[in-house]
Design a protein around this motif. Structure first.
Motif, PDB file in Angstrom:
ATOM      1  N   GLN B 229       0.848  -1.192   0.000  1.00  0.00           N
ATOM      2  CA  GLN B 229       0.000   0.000   0.000  1.00  0.00           C
ATOM      3  C   GLN B 229       0.883   1.242   0.000  1.00  0.00           C
ATOM      4  O   GLN B 229       1.697   1.437   0.898  1.00  0.00           O
ATOM      5  N   MET B 230       0.713   2.057  -1.052  1.00  0.00           N
ATOM      6  CA  MET B 230       1.517   3.280  -1.181  1.00  0.00           C
ATOM      7  C   MET B 230       0.600   4.497  -1.129  1.00  0.00           C
ATOM      8  O   MET B 230      -0.610   4.373  -1.277  1.00  0.00           O
ATOM      9  N   GLU B 231       1.193   5.682  -0.978  1.00  0.00           N
ATOM     10  CA  GLU B 231       0.382   6.900  -1.024  1.00  0.00           C
ATOM     11  C   GLU B 231      -0.064   7.184  -2.448  1.00  0.00           C
ATOM     12  O   GLU B 231      -1.087   7.802  -2.675  1.00  0.00           O
ATOM     13  N   ARG B 232       0.771   6.790  -3.436  1.00  0.00           N
ATOM     14  CA  ARG B 232       0.396   6.890  -4.833  1.00  0.00           C
ATOM     15  C   ARG B 232       0.384   5.470  -5.402  1.00  0.00           C
ATOM     16  O   ARG B 232       0.752   4.533  -4.709  1.00  0.00           O
ATOM     17  N   ALA B 243       3.337  -9.548   3.173  1.00  0.00           N
ATOM     18  CA  ALA B 243       3.543 -10.765   2.399  1.00  0.00           C
ATOM     19  C   ALA B 243       2.915 -11.897   3.193  1.00  0.00           C
ATOM     20  O   ALA B 243       3.134 -12.008   4.406  1.00  0.00           O
ATOM     21  N   ALA B 244       2.113 -12.707   2.512  1.00  0.00           N
ATOM     22  CA  ALA B 244       1.467 -13.830   3.192  1.00  0.00           C
ATOM     23  C   ALA B 244       1.721 -15.094   2.390  1.00  0.00           C
ATOM     24  O   ALA B 244       1.576 -15.103   1.167  1.00  0.00           O
ATOM     25  N   ALA B 245       2.124 -16.145   3.088  1.00  0.00           N
ATOM     26  CA  ALA B 245       2.266 -17.469   2.470  1.00  0.00           C
ATOM     27  C   ALA B 245       1.480 -18.447   3.333  1.00  0.00           C
ATOM     28  O   ALA B 245       1.734 -18.562   4.539  1.00  0.00           O
ATOM     29  N   ALA B 309      -4.751   0.816  11.280  1.00  0.00           N
ATOM     30  CA  ALA B 309      -5.972   0.477  10.534  1.00  0.00           C
ATOM     31  C   ALA B 309      -5.613  -0.062   9.144  1.00  0.00           C
ATOM     32  O   ALA B 309      -6.207  -1.032   8.654  1.00  0.00           O
ATOM     33  N   LEU B 310      -4.617   0.587   8.525  1.00  0.00           N
ATOM     34  CA  LEU B 310      -4.199   0.171   7.181  1.00  0.00           C
ATOM     35  C   LEU B 310      -3.641  -1.254   7.212  1.00  0.00           C
ATOM     36  O   LEU B 310      -3.926  -2.067   6.325  1.00  0.00           O
ATOM     37  N   SER B 311      -2.856  -1.552   8.242  1.00  0.00           N
ATOM     38  CA  SER B 311      -2.273  -2.894   8.352  1.00  0.00           C
ATOM     39  C   SER B 311      -3.367  -3.946   8.493  1.00  0.00           C
ATOM     40  O   SER B 311      -3.328  -4.986   7.837  1.00  0.00           O
ATOM     41  N   ARG B 312      -4.345  -3.668   9.363  1.00  0.00           N
ATOM     42  CA  ARG B 312      -5.454  -4.620   9.535  1.00  0.00           C
ATOM     43  C   ARG B 312      -6.108  -4.884   8.178  1.00  0.00           C
ATOM     44  O   ARG B 312      -6.387  -6.025   7.811  1.00  0.00           O
ATOM     45  N   ALA B 313      -6.331  -3.802   7.446  1.00  0.00           N
ATOM     46  CA  ALA B 313      -7.063  -3.924   6.174  1.00  0.00           C
ATOM     47  C   ALA B 313      -6.268  -4.704   5.136  1.00  0.00           C
ATOM     48  O   ALA B 313      -6.825  -5.550   4.431  1.00  0.00           O
ATOM     49  N   ILE B 314      -4.960  -4.448   5.043  1.00  0.00           N
ATOM     50  CA  ILE B 314      -4.239  -5.130   3.961  1.00  0.00           C
ATOM     51  C   ILE B 314      -3.874  -6.568   4.339  1.00  0.00           C
ATOM     52  O   ILE B 314      -3.736  -7.407   3.464  1.00  0.00           O
ATOM     53  N   LEU B 319      -4.897 -11.900   2.654  1.00  0.00           N
ATOM     54  CA  LEU B 319      -5.332 -13.266   2.973  1.00  0.00           C
ATOM     55  C   LEU B 319      -6.528 -13.675   2.125  1.00  0.00           C
ATOM     56  O   LEU B 319      -6.635 -14.822   1.692  1.00  0.00           O
ATOM     57  N   LEU B 320      -7.424 -12.727   1.877  1.00  0.00           N
ATOM     58  CA  LEU B 320      -8.611 -13.063   1.075  1.00  0.00           C
ATOM     59  C   LEU B 320      -8.233 -13.436  -0.362  1.00  0.00           C
ATOM     60  O   LEU B 320      -8.952 -14.171  -1.021  1.00  0.00           O
TER      61      LEU B 320
END
Lengths: 204, 323
Positions: B229-232, B243-245, B309-314, B319-320
């Motif tokens: 997630q970036m600002e742009r 990163a999720a494995a 909040a951003l971390s929770r969301a990403i 994972l989804l």
């Protein structure tokens, strides 16, 4: 510094402002590298002068091979502009962020401010001057003119080189391909849409 | 830039011995995308640069039995375009594809991305901060919207690498070569918190360089992804990345590795998020719970609570993708 092949055409007559400044730059640089011009009697007694720490390299820029003595700290952008007089390559941020200094190194777009010339011995480089080396504008350059892709113009040569690198590996890019290829080139005039239109037009 | 001597190393041995010959004065350099900037800004003033790009053989991607070996000089663009890597390690390839800009990906190396220095504006700017041998970290009292929410103190930088979280999620190992020999360690152990070393982000000694990254082939049923997630939308460092494995069997998560970028001074592995998934089905509920659990230890500074909040969301979003 010596050019092994000279293919740039000199203007038939008259002196242009840019030609004058470029010539002055080269003269100053030559004397810095080769030392002061000596009279024949001095030349026999004084050793040739050469600043310490220079490294000999050979660069092929726009088809011309140059033998150069460079300081390790000189960037490719500095060598192109200050020592070869190729001022079409611009230095914006000098930090590898803005893309104004983009050139094509061995087929790939790179930031010339973030390459040390001493690393590039024997490498091939294309600068914006190389796009029209025969005197005819590249289709990309014509498209940039037709689509008003240059506003202040400072980023234009870098945009052209990123676009050229894209078109040389992908003849018919999508709009998204073009946008992606140009993300490393900032335009403070924010004329991004015009630039993308120009690249798409040149690819047709 | 201050003047320096350039030494083209022709072997790993020569590189590390050159570094050992000039203690405190020599630095290794590959593409230089980061280090040249630091030298122009006077943050680093080496007298000798040991050029690693002239070492043959370190720019190869090789499939071995049970693993893929990545040379540290492999350009990031090559990772992003590798079909072999995409087949086995989507998170690695997705991370490579969103690094910096095309010009930097063309030359910037895997090793350089892992060893890059922090982007903290106090570190990069004219501040004699803790990380540069000064007395204190300016971030807690200063402008800290991009700083650490986890693992901070006494320095609050965040690790800027995109490849590191992906490679740690994929359980990669790193080979380190130095003048006193080689060692291979889990990449996770390559990075160190400021409590271990406040001036460096990793365990490399001054005469050591990264010489190989080894990624084990994933067990069947493993999927991985990288969300940055970036600002742009492009050409930026991560505000937060994950990163999720995940390996699933019979509808349940058997193994999970969740590693975040942009939140801590090191690539931050969330054992809390992993524990929330193991033995349970991967669905919208467990994905959200993993995000919540990951952020339980977070301690935001004045201006960076948005990262929680951003971390929770990403984490949930990444994972989804893997269901």
């Amino acid at each position: 510094m010596k050019k092994e092949k000279q293919s740039r055409k000199k203007p038939a007559k008259g002196v242009t402002r840019r030609g004058f400044l470029t010539g002055m730059g080269t003269a100053v640089v030559s004397s810095a590298v080769l030392g002061p011009v000596l009279t024949s009697t001095q030349a026999e007694t004084l050793p040739p002068t050469r600043p310490k720490g220079l490294e000999d390299i050979s660069l092929t820029v726009n088809g011309i091979t140059y033998s150069l003595a460079v300081e390790p700290r000189w960037t490719l952008a500095e060598v192109l502009r200050d020592h070869l007089g190729l001022t079409g390559t611009k230095i914006g941020c000098n930090a590898g962020e803005c893309g104004a200094c983009t050139v094509i190194l061995e087929g790939k777009a790179v930031y010339s401010c973030s390459q040390l010339a001493v690393w590039l011995d024997g490498k091939k480089i294309t600068t914006v001057e190389g796009l029209a080396s025969s005197g005819d504008l590249d289709p990309l350059q014509r498209a940039f003119i037709e689509h008003d892709a240059a506003q202040c113009g400072y980023c234009t040569s870098g945009q052209l080189m990123s676009a050229k690198a894209l078109l040389s590996r992908n003849l018919h890019p999508s709009r998204e391909d073009v946008q992606r290829a140009l993300t490393g080139n900032l335009c403070r005039c924010s004329n991004y849409n015009g630039i993308v239109e120009a690249v798409l037009a040149a690819s047709k | 830039m201050k003047a320096f001597a350039n030494k083209n190393a022709t072997s790993i041995r020569e590189a590390v011995s050159l570094l050992a010959q000039h203690p405190g004065k020599a630095l290794p350099i590959a593409a230089g995308s980061d280090l040249l900037g630091e030298m122009k800004d006077g943050i680093e003033t080496p007298e000798v640069l040991v050029n690693l790009k002239t070492i043959p053989g370190l720019d190869k991607i090789r499939q071995q039995s049970g693993a893929v070996s990545i040379g540290p000089l492999v350009p990031v663009a090559e990772v992003a375009e590798s079909q072999l890597l995409h087949t086995h390690f989507p998170a690695f390839v997705e991370a490579a594809a969103v690094i910096a800009s095309p010009q930097i990906r063309n030359v910037g190396t895997v090793g350089g991305n892992l060893c890059q220095r922090p982007r903290c504006w106090y570190y990069r700017g004219p501040f004699r901060c803790l990380r540069k041998g000064g007395e204190f970290c300016y971030a807690p009292m200063g402008e800290n919207r991009y700083h650490a929410i986890l693992g901070g103190g006494p320095s609050f930088i965040v690790h800027p690498s995109d490849l590191a979280p992906a490679l740690i999620a994929l359980d990669a190992k790193a080979r380190i070569s130095g003048s006193s020999g080689d060692r291979t360690i889990p990449l996770e152990q390559f990075f160190v918190l400021p409590t271990v070393n406040v001036q460096r982000e990793n365990i490399l000694r001054p005469d050591e360089i990264l010489t190989e990254i080894l990624i084990p082939l994933p067990a069947p049923g493993t999927r991985s992804t990288y969300w940055k997630q970036m600002e742009r939308d492009a050409w930026d460092f991560a505000l937060v990345s994950v990163a999720a494995a995940i390996r699933q069997r019979d509808g349940k998560v058997e193994q999970a590795r969740i590693v975040m970028g942009g939140v801590a001074p090191i690539p931050w592995r969330s054992h809390e998020a992993e524990a929330a998934l193991i033995g349970r089905p991967l669905d919208a509920t467990t994905a959200a719970q993993a995000g919540d659990k990951a952020m339980e230890p977070a301690q935001p500074l004045r201006d960076n609570a948005y990262k929680v909040a951003l971390s929770r969301a990403i984490i949930r979003g990444a994972l989804l993708r893997l269901i």
